[in-house]
Design an enzyme around this catalytic site. Sequence first.
Site, mmCIF file in Angstrom:
data_model
loop_
_atom_site.group_PDB
_atom_site.id
_atom_site.type_symbol
_atom_site.label_atom_id
_atom_site.label_comp_id
_atom_site.label_asym_id
_atom_site.label_seq_id
_atom_site.Cartn_x
_atom_site.Cartn_y
_atom_site.Cartn_z
ATOM 1 N N CYS A 1 8.687 9.838 4.434
ATOM 2 C CA CYS A 1 8.918 10.538 5.689
ATOM 3 C C CYS A 1 8.794 12.037 5.446
ATOM 4 O O CYS A 1 8.541 12.473 4.318
ATOM 5 C CB CYS A 1 10.292 10.183 6.256
ATOM 6 S SG CYS A 1 11.656 10.635 5.165
ATOM 7 N N SER B 1 12.004 8.293 0.738
ATOM 8 C CA SER B 1 12.033 6.838 0.832
ATOM 9 C C SER B 1 11.740 6.206 -0.517
ATOM 10 O O SER B 1 12.589 6.251 -1.395
ATOM 11 C CB SER B 1 11.143 6.263 1.926
ATOM 12 O OG SER B 1 11.549 4.920 2.161
ATOM 13 N N HIS C 1 4.562 -3.988 -8.176
ATOM 14 C CA HIS C 1 4.744 -5.288 -8.822
ATOM 15 C C HIS C 1 3.375 -5.696 -9.351
ATOM 16 O O HIS C 1 2.393 -5.638 -8.612
ATOM 17 C CB HIS C 1 5.278 -6.332 -7.843
ATOM 18 C CG HIS C 1 5.775 -7.559 -8.532
ATOM 19 N ND1 HIS C 1 7.086 -7.676 -8.969
ATOM 20 C CD2 HIS C 1 5.145 -8.686 -8.901
ATOM 21 C CE1 HIS C 1 7.230 -8.855 -9.563
ATOM 22 N NE2 HIS C 1 6.069 -9.491 -9.538
#
Length: 114
Positions: free
Chosen positions: A77, A57, A62
């Site tokens: 996952c 994934s 930020h």
Amino acid sequence: MIGRHLLLEHWGGIQDADTIEAALHGAAGAAGATVLSAHLHPFEGGGLTGVLLLAESHITIHTWPEHDYAALDLFMCGTARIEAAADHLDAVLAPTRTSRRLLTRGERAPGALT
């Protein structure tokens, strides 16, 4: 359950782009995840946004240097060790305060047909 989604917040700590990029790659390695690609974008005046696209994934960040804050998002996952990734980020980026929220993703509702 399909995966685990960890929201990680850092206050204080290291926020330079080179250290962050290395920390993100190190976190993926610590998790046993496979990096497919990476992109970091620094902003004029400071701060950056970045993503590691993983076979499992993603890891994103930020930063807001004016608030001494970074928001990180880890979604993995399979057998990826998401806590090991977060532990690595905490160790390398050395926040003065950190917060974690873990969600499970893709759980079937009780009685679901599929």
